[in-house]
Design a protein around this motif. Structure first.
Motif, PDB file in Angstrom:
ATOM      1  N   LEU A 143     -29.728   6.095 -10.970  1.00 54.35           N
ATOM      2  CA  LEU A 143     -29.173   7.409 -10.690  1.00 54.35           C
ATOM      3  C   LEU A 143     -30.298   8.441 -10.750  1.00 54.35           C
ATOM      4  O   LEU A 143     -30.917   8.639 -11.800  1.00 54.35           O
ATOM      5  N   ASN A 144     -30.576   9.069  -9.607  1.00 56.34           N
ATOM      6  CA  ASN A 144     -31.647  10.059  -9.516  1.00 56.34           C
ATOM      7  C   ASN A 144     -31.030  11.437  -9.313  1.00 56.34           C
ATOM      8  O   ASN A 144     -30.523  11.753  -8.245  1.00 56.34           O
ATOM      9  N   LEU A 145     -31.104  12.273 -10.346  1.00 57.56           N
ATOM     10  CA  LEU A 145     -30.526  13.614 -10.310  1.00 57.56           C
ATOM     11  C   LEU A 145     -31.596  14.685 -10.505  1.00 57.56           C
ATOM     12  O   LEU A 145     -31.301  15.783 -10.984  1.00 57.56           O
ATOM     13  N   LEU A 146     -32.832  14.388 -10.127  1.00 56.14           N
ATOM     14  CA  LEU A 146     -33.923  15.363 -10.231  1.00 56.14           C
ATOM     15  C   LEU A 146     -33.908  16.284  -9.015  1.00 56.14           C
ATOM     16  O   LEU A 146     -34.839  16.293  -8.206  1.00 56.14           O
ATOM     17  N   THR A 147     -32.853  17.049  -8.886  1.00 57.86           N
ATOM     18  CA  THR A 147     -32.679  17.911  -7.725  1.00 57.86           C
ATOM     19  C   THR A 147     -33.563  19.144  -7.855  1.00 57.86           C
ATOM     20  O   THR A 147     -33.389  19.946  -8.782  1.00 57.86           O
ATOM     21  N   LEU A 158     -29.866  11.682  -5.469  1.00 52.08           N
ATOM     22  CA  LEU A 158     -29.499  13.050  -5.104  1.00 52.08           C
ATOM     23  C   LEU A 158     -30.664  14.011  -5.312  1.00 52.08           C
ATOM     24  O   LEU A 158     -30.466  15.220  -5.467  1.00 52.08           O
ATOM     25  N   SER A 159     -31.891  13.498  -5.285  1.00 54.93           N
ATOM     26  CA  SER A 159     -33.061  14.321  -5.574  1.00 54.93           C
ATOM     27  C   SER A 159     -33.327  15.362  -4.501  1.00 54.93           C
ATOM     28  O   SER A 159     -34.003  16.361  -4.764  1.00 54.93           O
ATOM     29  N   HIS A 167     -32.121   2.931 -14.524  1.00 55.54           N
ATOM     30  CA  HIS A 167     -32.980   4.023 -14.075  1.00 55.54           C
ATOM     31  C   HIS A 167     -32.166   5.320 -14.099  1.00 55.54           C
ATOM     32  O   HIS A 167     -31.118   5.409 -13.454  1.00 55.54           O
ATOM     33  N   LEU A 168     -32.654   6.307 -14.832  1.00 50.77           N
ATOM     34  CA  LEU A 168     -31.992   7.613 -14.896  1.00 50.77           C
ATOM     35  C   LEU A 168     -33.041   8.711 -14.797  1.00 50.77           C
ATOM     36  O   LEU A 168     -33.960   8.780 -15.613  1.00 50.77           O
ATOM     37  N   LEU A 169     -32.912   9.541 -13.779  1.00 49.57           N
ATOM     38  CA  LEU A 169     -33.784  10.695 -13.594  1.00 49.57           C
ATOM     39  C   LEU A 169     -32.890  11.921 -13.488  1.00 49.57           C
ATOM     40  O   LEU A 169     -32.019  11.978 -12.604  1.00 49.57           O
ATOM     41  N   ILE A 170     -33.102  12.898 -14.364  1.00 48.46           N
ATOM     42  CA  ILE A 170     -32.155  14.001 -14.433  1.00 48.46           C
ATOM     43  C   ILE A 170     -32.870  15.307 -14.762  1.00 48.46           C
ATOM     44  O   ILE A 170     -33.764  15.347 -15.607  1.00 48.46           O
ATOM     45  N   THR A 222     -35.927  22.073 -15.333  1.00 46.93           N
ATOM     46  CA  THR A 222     -35.965  22.496 -13.930  1.00 46.93           C
ATOM     47  C   THR A 222     -37.198  23.337 -13.613  1.00 46.93           C
ATOM     48  O   THR A 222     -37.688  23.316 -12.486  1.00 46.93           O
ATOM     49  N   THR A 223     -37.730  24.065 -14.592  1.00 43.98           N
ATOM     50  CA  THR A 223     -38.920  24.884 -14.337  1.00 43.98           C
ATOM     51  C   THR A 223     -40.158  24.042 -14.091  1.00 43.98           C
ATOM     52  O   THR A 223     -41.159  24.554 -13.582  1.00 43.98           O
ATOM     53  N   SER A 224     -40.124  22.766 -14.432  1.00 51.25           N
ATOM     54  CA  SER A 224     -41.277  21.889 -14.224  1.00 51.25           C
ATOM     55  C   SER A 224     -41.270  21.229 -12.854  1.00 51.25           C
ATOM     56  O   SER A 224     -42.248  20.565 -12.484  1.00 51.25           O
ATOM     57  N   LEU A 225     -40.179  21.394 -12.088  1.00 53.17           N
ATOM     58  CA  LEU A 225     -40.048  20.688 -10.820  1.00 53.17           C
ATOM     59  C   LEU A 225     -40.707  21.425  -9.663  1.00 53.17           C
ATOM     60  O   LEU A 225     -40.850  20.871  -8.578  1.00 53.17           O
ATOM     61  N   GLY A 226     -41.095  22.672  -9.865  1.00 57.93           N
ATOM     62  CA  GLY A 226     -41.763  23.424  -8.811  1.00 57.93           C
ATOM     63  C   GLY A 226     -43.186  22.947  -8.607  1.00 57.93           C
ATOM     64  O   GLY A 226     -43.785  22.275  -9.454  1.00 57.93           O
TER      65      GLY A 226
END
Length: 715
Positions: free
Chosen positions: A190-194, A163-164, A218-221, A256-260
């Protein structure tokens, strides 16, 4: 009479294995044109397929790809519109046709703008094991969890969910996972790095997710570590991850601030105003609960102080760890003597990224080079204390293994200084990222001396006999630490060995022989022109380049008439360059009207794209600059005209919208075969403006693009 044996005479069993080894799509398609037998074999062995046609033409899909297991429907045009429901045909009939054409699909990627799409598609493949959902438009007004209910109801064997790139609410997912425990228990990835989240998953939500999916490997959140917010991720949530999911081999926990994609401020001291509520004891317990971990990302964006001791536990308790990324971790090692400590004891690492570590300096960098001798990939971001000396010594210590380097937002390392520090790796490095900061004037050898750059000073440091300055006596005195003679001898041996290989030249190697991929960050208004003169003049095998332009155009002075352009024509000296990603999405300005004395974005686009026609590009991804006030990212008239000069282009992806008559400029490109408009930024416009690209406009353009009479295919 002697007969000649050709490849066409080989048995089908051998040819099938040969075709299965070919992954490049264009190569496979070319082989299939050789003869009818090759065509049948190619279709039989194809296991992955991405459909790019128009949704209205799905009834024309071929019926011979019976072995395809990975199917991507997310790029069908018109991009972002409701799949199956944007055509005049019955959606259930088209879905049935897809299921009949691709009966073996176990992995599906689809743009799911509304739950109705999954309700129609999922019954065609009840054996789906991997699903990736894409949506950049705003979440429709639907009951909680409706986006996922059809999937969990009908795919009991689901093992992977991505769901990235799917926008939803964080509270949508946990109730669905709890409502379907059998399907949730079967999930392993499960990829939740939206990236479109304004706030990540809260502490209670993370606990519910991990409890419902105990077999995850695998878990990315995306998390919220900021203690100023209710529900921030603290010690309890952190410890619940290994306790509930003991089989994890890959774990990404990122604020979330690191995903930009925006670059940090290199002048910042590296410390945030708040500390993360994570104690050393909790970190030790957390690392101890991940004995199988192979890849770990902790990008907290809040201070984690004195982390060295906990990282030593990570090195001892996680022997399989190969990839590690740390964000806002301070004191990752101490470099207080000859004994290794901290992250330097993670000696099995092959990839290490350190971001915003305020006290990471040259001595600590060298200790990492001594301890992590297997590193193939190294990133350092936002570390203001490292200089040329530290990076250069690290490059020497890792010259046998390091092939990928990223150095960004480090105030002492402008472009020239970074490339000078990486000289020992010139003939080995394959992927590279640097910041295009040109500093002061260029020297005789193209070495920039930017402000704050730490150059070698013969008056302060000693010299090796071959002319390479690498003595750290003064540094040792200041730090009150001393390296063992073995470490010094190893460093000197590395220098001498590399010097002998270079036949006594001042540089180890003038050419970046193996460089295939180059990534650049550059500020708005700066030019690419100095790039070759600072050390990248010889890249004979460079195939792909990514350029990220960032800044506020409104704060720049009006461009001079003498300014010919951004400097893209400079890249023409790289003979193998065929792919480019030009990302101006972080360049913001006025899209519609500009006040007196200000430039609108159309003139900036002319500046950015001037000279692109001089490049022999085969593929181009272009993100136009945007006006955030009106949420518009659209191709301008000058940009369309300049892109039309790229006569070698075959694929063009514009991440935004465009007027229909602007798109017609692109029909002049003889080789162009694949064009897409993607509004892949959040929130994507719900309704296209009347003058922008509409469904009918897109269809007319595609018809003209694929008209074999007026535009015959050269190859």
């Amino acid at each position: 009479m002697a007969t000649t044996t050709t490849i066409n005479d080989l048995p089908d069993a051998i040819l099938i294995n040969a075709f299965a080894l070919i992954s490049d799509t264009r190569t496979r398609n070319s082989l299939s044109l050789t003869c009818r037998r090759f065509l049948l074999l190619e279709r039989t062995t194809r296991v992955s397929l991405t459909l790019r046609g128009n949704a209205r033409d799905l009834f024309m899909i071929p019926q011979r790809f019976r072995s395809v297991t990975r199917l991507d429907l997310s790029l069908l045009s018109p991009w972002g519109h409701a799949l199956l429901f944007s055509s005049s045909c019955d959606p259930k009939l088209i879905a049935h046709n897809l299921g009949r054409a691709f009966p073996s699909v176990t992995s599906l990627t689809v743009y799911s703008r509304s739950p109705s799409i999954l309700e129609v598609l999922i019954p065609q493949w009840p054996g789906l094991r991997h699903v990736k959902l894409v949506r950049w438009h705003q979440r429709p007004q639907i009951p909680q969890g409706s986006d996922f209910t059809p999937l969990f109801e009908q795919c009991s064997s689901l093992t992977s969910l991505d769901l990235s790139e799917f926008y939803y609410w964080t509270e949508d997912l946990p109730p669905v996972l709890q409502a379907y425990p059998a399907t949730s228990a079967s999930l392993t990835k499960l990829n939740l790095l939206t990236k479109s989240f304004s706030e990540g998953f809260k502490s209670s939500e993370i606990q519910d997710i991990t409890k419902a999916c105990p077999n995850l490997t695998h878990l990315l959140i995306a998390c919220m570590f900021d203690p100023r917010y209710v529900g921030f991720v603290g010690e309890e949530a952190l410890l619940s991850v290994p306790n509930n999911c003991p089989k994890l081999t890959l774990l990404h926990l990122a604020d979330t601030t690191s995903l930009g994609s925006t670059r940090g401020n290199p002048d910042h001291d590296g410390y945030t105003s708040e500390d993360a509520r994570i104690s050393h004891v909790t970190l030790v317990e957390f690392f101890s609960g991940l004995p199988l971990i192979e890849e770990l990302v902790l990008d907290v964006c809040k201070n984690v102080r004195d982390s060295g001791l906990a990282l030593e536990v990570l090195g001892s308790k996680c022997p399989k760890l190969r990839v590690l990324k740390l964000g806002q971790f301070h004191s990752v090692c101490m470099a207080a003597g000859s004994t290794l400590d901290g992250v330097a004891l993670c000696q099995g690492l092959e990839s290490l990224s350190i971001k915003n570590s305020a006290d990471l300096d040259d001595m600590r960098l060298i200790e990492i080079g001594r301890g992590c001798g297997r590193l193939k990939r190294f990133e350092v971001i936002g570390c203001k204390r490292i200089t040329v000396k530290g990076v250069r010594t690290l490059a020497c210590l890792l010259s046998k293994s390091l092939v990928e380097v990223k150095i960004s937002s480090c105030i002492n390392l402008d472009a020239a200084a970074t490339l000078r520090a990486l000289e020992p790796l010139r003939d080995r490095i394959e992927r590279l990222h640097i910041d295009c900061l040109w500093g002061g004037s260029l020297g005789e050898e193209g070495e920039g001396t930017g402000e704050g750059v730490c150059d070698f000073d013969p008056n302060e440091v000693g010299e090796f006999q071959n002319g390479y300055e690498m003595d750290f006596e003064d540094t040792r005195k200041k730090k009150k630490c001393k390296y063992s003679s073995e470490a010094e001898e190893k460093a000197e041996a590395e220098f001498n060995y590399l010097y002998m290989e270079s036949n006594g030249n001042r540089f180890w190697c003038k050419s970046w022989e193996r460089l295939r991929y180059l990534s650049l960050w550059i500020a708005v208004g700066e030019l690419l022109t100095p790039l070759p003169t600072v050390g990248l003049e010889d890249c004979p095998n460079l195939e792909e380049i990514r350029i990220q332009v960032e800044g506020d155009c409104r704060e720049r002075q009006r461009l001079s008439n003498r300014t010919l352009g951004f400097g893209l024509s400079t890249l023409a000296q790289y003979p193998q360059l065929s792919k480019m990603q030009l990302d101006c999405s972080d360049a913001i300005g006025f899209a519609l009207t500009a006040p007196s004395g200000q430039m609108d974005l159309s003139l900036w686009e002319r500046f950015f794209l001037t000279g692109i026609g001089n490049l022999s590009l085969n593929e181009l991804d272009y993100w136009p600059p945007q006006d955030q006030d009106v949420n518009q990212r659209s191709l301008s008239l000058p940009a369309a005209g300049l892109l039309a000069e790229c006569h070698s282009l075959r694929k063009l992806f514009i991440h935004g919208t465009a007027h229909e008559h602007f798109m017609n400029f692109l029909l002049r490109i003889t080789n162009l075969r694949d064009v897409q408009l993607r509004e892949d930024y959040y929130p994507a416009p719900e309704n296209d403006m009347s003058t922008e690209m509409r469904v009918d406009s897109c269809c007319r353009f595609e018809d003209a693009l694929n008209d074999l009479i007026s535009r015959p295919i050269p190859d």
